[in-house]
Design a protein around this motif. Structure first.
Motif: not given
Length: 486
Positions: A118-124, A185-189
């Motif tokens: 969960g430490s990886c907040k991936m951009n587009e 939960s970090e994934t933007d649908t």
């Protein structure tokens, strides 16, 4: 199984900060093939930068761990690791590219840990590269099935040896990444549905034909999570599964993932709202009920039976449609299949109301009468076990004036001449149950049975006399012809 997959490979979460994209991307990020520094980099993590890592396109070497490089370089390093994982290897030869395979495996394991933590907040951009890597690895030509290698078209898929994909050490990590990306939960649908589009879903469904059970289990979990999270895809997924069923039923009768698809559908049907849409009823009639036709039904019957029963449980008015549909595909010579059908019908009758039962009881118990007298004792036994079910017995008792005349002859035939003692005993118990239930009706049926037996006996004697007369006439004609010749 879902919990096992979700827990598989769990490792200690990283305490490092999230990976953030730098203001300007390094030009090296566009390079498809990357060479890496050695594992010694982990010994001096404070001095490793992306500029120190040499680029040797066409080879696979070790990159430093993401947590060992400065925050500004992690974005590009993450993408370069994904690009390394796009290399595909030949797993049919275990001695080939051993070092490169292990490097890719370790890199995939690190990426799984990162996404899971969960430490990886991936951009587009990072999400796009991740989905590219996943697509390159899992969307492939499946190896030929066992029956294609042997050329045997009529074999039973259950008897084929279990296939284990040699590339699974890499595929498992890739599927883990995809699953964790879908459920995170970090994934933007809104962003994710750009990559998890209809084309991606169709390719995912094609992979259900894989003969590796481990792969089908992952696919089942992933597709179910996509269905649950991306509502826009729900009608499309249902229609795509429909098309797979149609092709399986009416063309090939071979598809490895029917059981897994039915397992997903069982959960979907359970969530259908009432009153049930006409679309769902058509799916039951056109796809689920015809799935009783293929010979290999035993490989997916448990899941199919659950789906069918869910429909009847949700809307009891469908019971008549379902029972008549199952009777339409009743096996003639396949006793194992007949035992499965009898068990399924018993489960359906558990949720059947009296009005629906009355609509289908005549054709139903005509078939039960034939099953009762089957020479295969397991078929007869399974049919007789219906009288151990209180709900079914109550339905029969309510309509005994119609049902007993239909099956009385079968019970008498079993008692007087079945080869299996257990069947004789069970038939006697059912006969006694009817006698106690309604003595007058029983006596009437007994009288009709005796009259029918007498008529049948008279017809048999007349038939034998007719044959004797024909034999006498034939012998006389033969004698006259022989005299003329003399």
């Amino acid at each position: 199984m879902l919990n096992k997959i979700m827990k598989r490979g769990q490792r200690k979460s990283w305490k490092s900060e999230a990976i953030e994209a730098p203001i300007s991307q390094s030009s090296s990020a566009s390079s498809v093939t990357v060479n890496h520094a050695s594992r010694l980099a982990s010994a001096t993590p404070q001095h490793v930068t992306l500029a120190n890592i040499p680029l040797n396109p066409g080879t696979v070497d070790v990159l430093p761990m993401l947590r060992d490089v400065p925050m500004a370089d992690r974005h590009n390093l993450f993408i370069r690791k994904l690009q390394i994982c796009c290399f595909l290897f030949d797993f049919t030869d275990p001695t080939k590219s051993v070092r490169e395979k292990e490097i890719k495996r370790q890199t995939l394991a690190e990426l799984v840990d990162l996404v899971q933590s969960g430490s990886c907040k991936m951009n587009e951009v990072m999400q796009e590269e991740l989905m590219k890597m996943i697509s390159v690895n899992i969307f492939r030509c499946l190896p030929p099935a066992a029956h294609e290698n042997t050329g045997s078209e009529g074999g039973d898929p259950e008897e084929d040896e279990m296939f284990m994909d040699p590339s699974w050490p890499h595929l498992q990590f890739v599927y883990d990444l995809l699953l964790k990306y879908v459920v995170s939960s970090e994934t933007d649908t809104k962003i994710a549905k750009k990559y998890l589009d209809h084309s991606f879903v169709l390719k995912l469904l094609d992979l259900f034909d894989s003969e590796d059970m481990r792969e089908r289990e992952y696919l089942k979990t992933i597709l179910h999570r996509i269905y649950g999270r991306f509502m826009v895809h729900r009608p499309f997924i249902r229609n795509a599964i429909n098309n797979i069923f149609y092709q399986f039923i009416f063309e090939t009768e071979r598809y490895s993932g029917i059981a897994e698809l039915l397992e997903i559908l069982g959960s979907i049907i359970n969530g259908f709202a009432l009153p049930m849409k006409e679309e769902h009823k058509l799916f039951l009639v056109r796809a689920l009920i015809p799935l009783h036709k293929p010979k290999c039904i035993s490989s997916y019957h448990q899941q199919l039976s659950y789906c069918i029963t869910q429909f009847v449980e949700k809307d009891y008015r469908l019971a008549d449609t379902v029972i008549r549909g199952v009777l339409k595909f009743w096996p003639v010579t396949n006793c194992g299949k007949e035992v499965l059908f009898l068990g399924e019908l018993e489960e359906i009758l558990e949720f059947t109301q009296s009005a629906e039962f009355q609509r289908c009881m005549v054709p139903l118990f005509r078939q039960i009468g034939r099953s009762l007298t089957s020479s295969h004792f397991q078929v007869a036994e399974r049919a007789l076990f219906w009288w151990n079910n209180e709900h079914i017995v109550s339905l029969i008792a309510e309509n005994r004036s119609v049902i007993l005349p239909i099956i009385f002859d079968a019970l008498e035939k079993n008692i007087r001449g079945h080869w299996n003692q257990a069947i004789i005993g069970l038939s006697s118990n059912v006969r006694r149950m009817f006698l106690e239930m309604d003595p007058e009706l029983f006596e009437e049926c007994q009288m009709q049975h005796d009259e029918k037996q007498a008529r049948d006996g008279e017809l048999k004697r007349n038939r034998e006399l007719t044959w004797k007369k024909l034999e006498e006439v034939a012998s006389q004609v033969t004698g006259e012809e022989s005299m003329i010749v003399i």
